[in-house]
Design a protein around this motif. Structure first.
Motif, PDB file in Angstrom:
ATOM      1  N   UNK A  39       0.829  -1.208   0.000  1.00  0.00           N
ATOM      2  CA  UNK A  39       0.000   0.000   0.000  1.00  0.00           C
ATOM      3  C   UNK A  39       0.865   1.260   0.000  1.00  0.00           C
ATOM      4  N   UNK A  40       2.003   1.213   0.682  1.00  0.00           N
ATOM      5  CA  UNK A  40       2.924   2.354   0.625  1.00  0.00           C
ATOM      6  C   UNK A  40       3.459   2.538  -0.794  1.00  0.00           C
ATOM      7  N   UNK A  41       3.765   1.427  -1.470  1.00  0.00           N
ATOM      8  CA  UNK A  41       4.238   1.519  -2.859  1.00  0.00           C
ATOM      9  C   UNK A  41       3.149   2.088  -3.765  1.00  0.00           C
ATOM     10  N   UNK A  42       1.922   1.632  -3.567  1.00  0.00           N
ATOM     11  CA  UNK A  42       0.809   2.149  -4.365  1.00  0.00           C
ATOM     12  C   UNK A  42       0.652   3.638  -4.147  1.00  0.00           C
ATOM     13  N   UNK A  43       0.728   4.072  -2.907  1.00  0.00           N
ATOM     14  CA  UNK A  43       0.597   5.497  -2.601  1.00  0.00           C
ATOM     15  C   UNK A  43       1.707   6.306  -3.284  1.00  0.00           C
ATOM     16  N   UNK A  44       2.932   5.803  -3.240  1.00  0.00           N
ATOM     17  CA  UNK A  44       4.067   6.510  -3.854  1.00  0.00           C
ATOM     18  C   UNK A  44       3.877   6.648  -5.362  1.00  0.00           C
ATOM     19  N   UNK A  45       3.513   5.556  -6.022  1.00  0.00           N
ATOM     20  CA  UNK A  45       3.366   5.585  -7.476  1.00  0.00           C
ATOM     21  C   UNK A  45       2.126   6.360  -7.910  1.00  0.00           C
ATOM     22  N   UNK A  46       1.062   6.283  -7.123  1.00  0.00           N
ATOM     23  CA  UNK A  46      -0.148   7.039  -7.469  1.00  0.00           C
ATOM     24  C   UNK A  46       0.115   8.535  -7.387  1.00  0.00           C
ATOM     25  N   UNK A  47       0.848   8.936  -6.379  1.00  0.00           N
ATOM     26  CA  UNK A  47       1.170  10.364  -6.244  1.00  0.00           C
ATOM     27  C   UNK A  47       2.111  10.834  -7.357  1.00  0.00           C
ATOM     28  N   UNK A  64       2.667   9.317 -10.501  1.00  0.00           N
ATOM     29  CA  UNK A  64       2.239   9.107 -11.885  1.00  0.00           C
ATOM     30  C   UNK A  64       0.720   9.224 -12.076  1.00  0.00           C
ATOM     31  N   UNK A  65      -0.011   9.370 -10.978  1.00  0.00           N
ATOM     32  CA  UNK A  65      -1.477   9.494 -11.045  1.00  0.00           C
ATOM     33  C   UNK A  65      -2.128   8.259 -11.663  1.00  0.00           C
ATOM     34  N   UNK A  66      -1.530   7.092 -11.388  1.00  0.00           N
ATOM     35  CA  UNK A  66      -2.114   5.841 -11.842  1.00  0.00           C
ATOM     36  C   UNK A  66      -3.129   5.355 -10.812  1.00  0.00           C
ATOM     37  N   UNK A  67      -4.042   4.497 -11.268  1.00  0.00           N
ATOM     38  CA  UNK A  67      -5.012   3.902 -10.352  1.00  0.00           C
ATOM     39  C   UNK A  67      -4.372   2.749  -9.585  1.00  0.00           C
ATOM     40  N   UNK A  68      -5.007   2.352  -8.491  1.00  0.00           N
ATOM     41  CA  UNK A  68      -4.507   1.213  -7.720  1.00  0.00           C
ATOM     42  C   UNK A  68      -4.469  -0.042  -8.573  1.00  0.00           C
ATOM     43  N   UNK A  69      -5.509  -0.271  -9.365  1.00  0.00           N
ATOM     44  CA  UNK A  69      -5.547  -1.469 -10.210  1.00  0.00           C
ATOM     45  C   UNK A  69      -4.386  -1.485 -11.193  1.00  0.00           C
ATOM     46  N   UNK A  70      -4.068  -0.322 -11.779  1.00  0.00           N
ATOM     47  CA  UNK A  70      -2.962  -0.257 -12.731  1.00  0.00           C
ATOM     48  C   UNK A  70      -1.630  -0.581 -12.042  1.00  0.00           C
TER      49      UNK A  70
END
Length: 246
Positions: free
Chosen positions: A212-220, A222-228
């Motif tokens: 979840x920390x990795x998802x948060x970092x990448x979403x912030x 690259x603005x990707x969705x969690x599913x992506x």
């Protein structure tokens, strides 16, 4: 058995907020053992369940298992490393639905089945170990006889009840797995019990928080969705994380 996707593992982790070890095991196997209906998973002997959990653990985190325990003699923290294959035991009665035991000391014939996850769930509300053992015997002992007459499990003497419990443990050694520890500080040897369901769930919890920390970092970034993000391969996800940090 199949390997759950990261998205599926996070769903399993989310469903298991503060679960019991028995519930943990069923949730984990339900995510990977499509060949077993839910009711069949719950009815698997605990040794068979634990063998499947060890196989799932290898798929998720590799064969090496690192664990720690406090020495009961000097309280030192002791680390030990095992291979998952080393913890898989052959259970001679794993495929039997009904087992038999004849007590040489009491002359009583006992038919029983091996404990399963349903039994563990039924014992969860009991705080007293003696009450839990009594209920487990009542659930697992199918028939007892003395000179051909049926006997009530509750009427059996404590030594005979202990004998039956030992016969159950001998018939399914995978369900009562103990590790070999030696304290490097005081030289004390002991054998703590290893609960693969609880251990694997703790590993899943650590993995989920990290993911979840990795998802948060990448979403912030690259603005990707969690599913992506979850759909990325581990290697590609790590590469993007390193780019974010550079």
């Amino acid at each position: 058995m199949r390997t759950p996707t990261p998205a599926q593992l996070l769903q399993v982790w989310e469903r298991g907020s503060d679960p019991s070890a028995a519930t943990c095991g069923l949730l984990l196997l339900g995510s990977s053992c499509d060949e077993y209906p839910a009711e069949m998973l719950a009815a698997l002997p605990l040794g068979r369940r634990d063998a499947l959990l060890l196989q799932l653990r290898e798929r998720l985190f590799g064969d090496e298992i690192c664990t720690v325990a406090n020495c009961p003699q000097c309280a030192a923290m002791v680390e030990a490393t095992f291979r998952g294959d080393d913890l898989l035991l052959m259970s001679p009665c794993s495929d039997a639905t009904t087992l038999e035991h004849v007590s040489p000391a009491h002359g009583i014939h006992v038919q029983f089945r091996l404990p399963d996850s349903n039994d563990l769930l039924a014992l969860e509300h009991l705080d007293d170990a003696d009450d839990a053992r009594q209920l487990l015997l009542e659930r697992c002992v199918l028939a007892t006889s003395d000179t051909g007459e049926a006997l009530d499990v509750r009427s059996l003497s404590p030594p005979l009840q202990t004998e039956i419990a030992q016969a159950m443990a001998q018939a399914d050694p995978q369900a009562d797995l103990q590790l070999a520890f030696r304290c490097p500080d005081c030289g004390h040897d002991w054998q703590p019990m290893f609960d693969i369901a609880r251990f694997l769930w703790q590993e899943l919890h650590v993995w989920a928080l990290h993911m979840l920390r990795d998802v948060d970092t990448l979403a912030c970034a690259y603005h990707w969705s969690e599913d992506d993000i979850l759909g990325l391969s581990p290697r590609r996800r790590q590469a993007y994380l390193e780019l974010c940090a550079s």
